[in-house]
Each structure stands twice: as C-alpha cells, then as structure tokens.
Design a protein around this motif. Structure first.
Motif, PDB file in Angstrom:
ATOM      1  N   ARG A  76       2.123   1.387  -3.675  1.00 20.57           N
ATOM      2  CA  ARG A  76       1.043   1.562  -4.644  1.00 20.57           C
ATOM      3  C   ARG A  76       0.568   3.008  -4.722  1.00 20.57           C
ATOM      4  N   GLY A  77       0.530   3.698  -3.594  1.00 16.62           N
ATOM      5  CA  GLY A  77       0.026   5.074  -3.580  1.00 16.62           C
ATOM      6  C   GLY A  77       0.694   5.991  -4.587  1.00 16.62           C
ATOM      7  N   PRO A  78       2.028   6.144  -4.529  1.00 17.54           N
ATOM      8  CA  PRO A  78       2.694   7.035  -5.472  1.00 17.54           C
ATOM      9  C   PRO A  78       2.632   6.555  -6.928  1.00 17.54           C
ATOM     10  N   ALA A 137      -0.117   5.078  -8.264  1.00 18.43           N
ATOM     11  CA  ALA A 137      -1.508   4.995  -8.707  1.00 18.43           C
ATOM     12  C   ALA A 137      -1.774   5.914  -9.896  1.00 18.43           C
ATOM     13  N   ASN A 138      -2.632   5.470 -10.765  1.00 16.56           N
ATOM     14  CA  ASN A 138      -3.058   6.251 -11.936  1.00 16.56           C
ATOM     15  C   ASN A 138      -1.895   6.716 -12.790  1.00 16.56           C
ATOM     16  N   GLU A 149      10.461   3.581  -5.148  1.00 20.58           N
ATOM     17  CA  GLU A 149       9.521   3.567  -4.018  1.00 20.58           C
ATOM     18  C   GLU A 149       9.947   2.568  -2.944  1.00 20.58           C
ATOM     19  N   SER A 160       0.835  -1.208   0.000  1.00 21.08           N
ATOM     20  CA  SER A 160       0.000   0.000   0.000  1.00 21.08           C
ATOM     21  C   SER A 160       0.869   1.257   0.000  1.00 21.08           C
ATOM     22  N   LEU A 161       2.038   1.209   0.642  1.00 24.32           N
ATOM     23  CA  LEU A 161       2.954   2.357   0.619  1.00 24.32           C
ATOM     24  C   LEU A 161       3.535   2.572  -0.774  1.00 24.32           C
TER      25      LEU A 161
END
Length: 87
Positions: free
Chosen positions: A38-40, A42-43, A59, A35-36
């Motif tokens: 994936r956030g940066p 995303a999209n 990351e 999750s840490l």
C-alpha cells in the motif's frame, strides 16, 4: 466451526488446529504484506485497471524477491512460524 471441519480435525491426529479470534488483524500476516504494498501505491490515481494491476504485481514481486520482508511480516504476528514437532 462447521461440523465437517470438526470431524476432519478429529479424524486426522497429525493436524494441529489453532483457533484465532474472528477479527485479529495483528495476527494476520497478510495485513503486514498489504501495508508494504500500500505504501508505494498511496495517493496514486491509476489511469486504467491495467495500470493498477501492473503496479500491484510489481510491488508484490518486490516483496517476493526479499524473503526477509515476508519473514518480518510473519514474525510481526508473534505466532510460531514453524509448527511444533509431534512427540
């Protein structure tokens, strides 16, 4: 558990085995790490597999340089981070 693993466990009294449910993402610290990461990411549409690889490595390195983030991922599971000391 496979017979070979059961036998190995029985032959090594120093080994502590903790049986977890087959599917338990809340007990899996990798889910928190993901999750840490994936956030940066995303999209984001990556131009090449190398772009994806570079970003993913960046990351993961960011997390690696912040041990408190990793500690938090482990603590979020609620599991003991330090194994119990034998009697």
């Amino acid at each position: 558990m496979a017979a070979g693993l059961k036998r190995y466990e029985a032959e090594h009294d120093w080994l502590t085995t903790v049986r977890l449910p087959a599917y338990a993402p809340d007990l899996n610290s990798v889910e928190a790490v993901w999750s840490l990461v994936r956030g940066p990411m995303a999209n984001t549409a990556f131009d090449t597999p190398d772009d994806l690889d570079h970003t993913l490595r960046r990351e993961l390195r960011r997390i690696q340089l912040r041990p408190r983030l990793i500690d938090g991922c482990l603590a979020a599971t609620g599991l003991a981070v330090n194994p119990p000391t034998p009697p």
